[in-house]
Design a protein around this motif. Structure first.
Motif, PDB file in Angstrom:
ATOM      1  N   LEU A 112      16.210 -14.924  42.756  1.00 28.23           N
ATOM      2  CA  LEU A 112      16.120 -16.401  42.773  1.00 28.23           C
ATOM      3  C   LEU A 112      15.305 -16.748  43.957  1.00 28.23           C
ATOM      4  O   LEU A 112      14.610 -17.730  43.837  1.00 28.23           O
ATOM      5  N   PHE A 113      15.376 -16.033  45.156  1.00 24.62           N
ATOM      6  CA  PHE A 113      14.612 -16.498  46.343  1.00 24.62           C
ATOM      7  C   PHE A 113      13.199 -16.376  45.976  1.00 24.62           C
ATOM      8  O   PHE A 113      12.227 -17.123  46.470  1.00 24.62           O
ATOM      9  N   LEU A 165       8.634 -14.279  34.972  1.00 29.32           N
ATOM     10  CA  LEU A 165       9.187 -13.054  35.131  1.00 29.32           C
ATOM     11  C   LEU A 165      10.045 -13.016  36.036  1.00 29.32           C
ATOM     12  O   LEU A 165      11.335 -12.323  35.984  1.00 29.32           O
ATOM     13  N   TYR A 166      10.327 -13.630  37.323  1.00 27.37           N
ATOM     14  CA  TYR A 166      11.285 -13.706  38.194  1.00 27.37           C
ATOM     15  C   TYR A 166      12.610 -14.410  37.409  1.00 27.37           C
ATOM     16  O   TYR A 166      13.626 -14.008  37.949  1.00 27.37           O
ATOM     17  N   THR A 167      12.336 -15.419  36.639  1.00 26.91           N
ATOM     18  CA  THR A 167      13.601 -16.027  35.766  1.00 26.91           C
ATOM     19  C   THR A 167      14.338 -14.909  34.873  1.00 26.91           C
ATOM     20  O   THR A 167      15.557 -14.899  34.816  1.00 26.91           O
ATOM     21  N   VAL A 168      13.362 -14.137  34.226  1.00 21.93           N
ATOM     22  CA  VAL A 168      13.994 -13.145  33.534  1.00 21.93           C
ATOM     23  C   VAL A 168      14.610 -12.076  34.434  1.00 21.93           C
ATOM     24  O   VAL A 168      15.571 -11.615  33.810  1.00 21.93           O
ATOM     25  N   ASN A 169      14.230 -11.707  35.535  1.00 20.71           N
ATOM     26  CA  ASN A 169      14.722 -10.962  36.556  1.00 20.71           C
ATOM     27  C   ASN A 169      16.277 -11.507  36.825  1.00 20.71           C
ATOM     28  O   ASN A 169      17.047 -10.844  36.812  1.00 20.71           O
ATOM     29  N   TYR A 170      16.101 -12.841  37.119  1.00 17.59           N
ATOM     30  CA  TYR A 170      17.448 -13.393  37.704  1.00 17.59           C
ATOM     31  C   TYR A 170      18.523 -13.454  36.524  1.00 17.59           C
ATOM     32  O   TYR A 170      19.752 -12.960  36.529  1.00 17.59           O
ATOM     33  N   ILE A 171      18.223 -13.651  35.188  1.00 18.56           N
ATOM     34  CA  ILE A 171      19.074 -13.664  34.232  1.00 18.56           C
ATOM     35  C   ILE A 171      19.630 -12.199  33.874  1.00 18.56           C
ATOM     36  O   ILE A 171      20.676 -12.165  33.632  1.00 18.56           O
ATOM     37  N   TRP A 172      18.614 -11.115  34.171  1.00 25.17           N
ATOM     38  CA  TRP A 172      19.163  -9.918  33.872  1.00 25.17           C
ATOM     39  C   TRP A 172      19.988  -9.466  34.847  1.00 25.17           C
ATOM     40  O   TRP A 172      21.093  -8.935  34.544  1.00 25.17           O
ATOM     41  N   TYR A 173      19.911 -10.031  36.058  1.00 26.05           N
ATOM     42  CA  TYR A 173      20.813  -9.603  37.189  1.00 26.05           C
ATOM     43  C   TYR A 173      22.177 -10.365  36.800  1.00 26.05           C
ATOM     44  O   TYR A 173      23.087  -9.708  36.933  1.00 26.05           O
ATOM     45  N   GLY A 185      16.200  -3.650  40.053  1.00 23.88           N
ATOM     46  CA  GLY A 185      15.959  -5.066  40.408  1.00 23.88           C
ATOM     47  C   GLY A 185      14.759  -5.118  41.599  1.00 23.88           C
ATOM     48  O   GLY A 185      13.733  -5.840  41.367  1.00 23.88           O
ATOM     49  N   GLN A 186      14.840  -4.123  42.468  1.00 26.78           N
ATOM     50  CA  GLN A 186      13.577  -4.262  43.373  1.00 26.78           C
ATOM     51  C   GLN A 186      12.388  -3.917  42.786  1.00 26.78           C
ATOM     52  O   GLN A 186      11.240  -4.568  42.910  1.00 26.78           O
ATOM     53  N   ILE A 187      12.309  -2.896  41.767  1.00 27.95           N
ATOM     54  CA  ILE A 187      11.001  -2.534  41.069  1.00 27.95           C
ATOM     55  C   ILE A 187      10.524  -3.811  40.341  1.00 27.95           C
ATOM     56  O   ILE A 187       9.465  -4.021  40.325  1.00 27.95           O
ATOM     57  N   ALA A 188      11.669  -4.375  39.383  1.00 27.02           N
ATOM     58  CA  ALA A 188      11.422  -5.518  38.789  1.00 27.02           C
ATOM     59  C   ALA A 188      10.602  -6.594  39.403  1.00 27.02           C
ATOM     60  O   ALA A 188       9.480  -7.354  39.013  1.00 27.02           O
ATOM     61  N   ILE A 189      11.197  -6.925  40.778  1.00 25.73           N
ATOM     62  CA  ILE A 189      10.408  -7.871  41.634  1.00 25.73           C
ATOM     63  C   ILE A 189       9.053  -7.557  42.024  1.00 25.73           C
ATOM     64  O   ILE A 189       8.159  -8.618  41.868  1.00 25.73           O
ATOM     65  N   ILE A 190       8.729  -6.511  42.360  1.00 24.91           N
ATOM     66  CA  ILE A 190       7.474  -6.020  42.742  1.00 24.91           C
ATOM     67  C   ILE A 190       6.556  -6.059  41.439  1.00 24.91           C
ATOM     68  O   ILE A 190       5.287  -6.563  41.450  1.00 24.91           O
ATOM     69  N   LEU A 191       6.922  -5.563  40.394  1.00 17.28           N
ATOM     70  CA  LEU A 191       5.950  -5.907  38.988  1.00 17.28           C
ATOM     71  C   LEU A 191       5.912  -7.304  38.622  1.00 17.28           C
ATOM     72  O   LEU A 191       4.924  -7.752  38.113  1.00 17.28           O
TER      73      LEU A 191
END
Length: 351
Positions: free
Chosen positions: A30-31, A78-86, A114-120
């Motif tokens: 989210l950050f 992509l960050y929205t998807v990451n947050y919903i996935w978390y 999660g860290q890898i997804a944020i980098i990608l």
């Protein structure tokens, strides 16, 4: 609207830094989402300030600002998807923890993914937009880019100036449709992924509610707020980018219908640039509801028996940790133990 988005996203970033929670597993995606919204809002604000002014090399600046903006809004998808996935993984972990322990390796694996997804999420949009930067500037696709409102539109048609060679016009047209394709593909894939995660999260939440087990009022407050965020962030995502997607599709199917184009352009200006504000509002509202639920749980505990009042003191000790990371221990309190009989059913015996 870009100014409001900058204020909203920067407010969340300042709050996370001030509370020192930007590195927690939940706040991290989210950050970065808020940081992407902040940079995107700044790009749109600069474009709006450039519109109507005479600046040297204005065409080049507008063209490259829009390409940079496309990087940021694809990153926000992509960050929205990451947050919903978390949030979905959080609900799933809480469901699996109800009555059993979670292996540390599973938690570490989730954090690493999660860290890898944020980098990608930052790297993929940059790689996708390299052709737009390189080929677009080499072929001089920025000619006449600041005219006819093109500096403040998300997707502007390629320049048709007579002095451009036909080969360059062909390259610019290809890059124009390439940018639209990247935008539509990333949005539709993100929306599909979010919908799937939303359905899975709703199913998990219903199982969680029906499943018997000992959970305190504040623990249920955490689960309820996570479930609300799983629902509200996709709604904010679609409200922000739905009009822009509809506008792009109509431009491709009905390029001569200028009345619909103008109406959707105004609607897009009000929604697409407000993602930082809406995301900040959703997080603030759910935090406020979480505080209300905790206060209600404390008031309810004041009317309980002495044994339940001791439970209140037990949960109060872990309250600070729960507020910072929205985490909790789902194991029963130390003054209770659950005995599983040979036949179906359970009973709770005090120590």
């Amino acid at each position: 609207m870009a100014t409001l988005s900058v204020i909203g996203s920067s407010s969340f970033i300042a709050y996370a830094v001030f509370q020192n929670i930007q590195k927690s597993p939940e706040i991290r995606p989210l950050f970065y989402l808020s940081f992407s919204d902040l940079l995107l809002g700044i790009c749109w604000l600069i474009e709006a300030l450039l519109y109507g002014t005479s600046v040297a090399n204005k065409d080049i600046v507008c063209y490259n600002l829009q390409a940079v903006g496309q990087i940021f809004y694809i990153s926000s998808f992509l960050y929205t998807v990451n947050y919903i996935w978390y949030l979905y993984k959080e609900l799933r972990m809480r469901h699996n923890q109800n009555g059993q322990s979670t292996f540390p390796l599973v938690i570490d694996y989730t954090c690493h993914v999660g860290q890898i997804a944020i980098i990608l999420s930052s790297l993929i949009p940059l790689l996708l937009m390299i052709p737009v930067f390189c080929l677009g500037n080499v072929s001089e696709c920025f000619h006449n880019f600041s005219q006819s409102h093109r500096c403040i539109l998300m997707f502007s048609p390629p320049s048709a100036m007579a002095e451009l060679p036909s080969a360059n016009t062909s390259v610019c047209s290809t890059l124009y449709f390439y940018g639209i394709t990247i935008f539509l593909t990333s949005f539709l894939l993100s929306l599909l992924t979010i919908v799937v995660l939303l359905i899975q999260a709703q199913t998990l939440y219903k199982k969680f509610v029906k499943k018997t087990g000992f959970l305190g009022s504040e623990q249920w407050a955490v689960i309820h707020i996570v479930e609300q965020r799983v629902r509200f962030y996709p709604v904010a995502f679609f409200c922000c980018w739905g009009p822009a997607v509809i506008l792009v599709i109509i431009k491709l199917t009905k390029p001569q219908d200028m009345k619909i184009h103008m109406a959707l352009c105004v609607l897009q200006a009000l929604t697409a640039s407000s993602q930082g504000l809406l995301n900040c509002g959703v997080y603030s509202w759910t935090q406020y509801k979480f505080y209300q639920l905790k206060q209600q749980a404390r008031r309810d505990a004041d009317t309980q028996t002495p044994l339940l009042c001791s439970q209140k003191r037990f949960y109060s000790r872990g309250l600070d940790t729960m507020e910072s990371a929205l985490g909790f221990d789902t194991s029963p309190p130390p003054f209770f133990e659950t005995v599983i009989l040979e036949h179906p059913g359970t009973r709770i015996i005090p120590h």
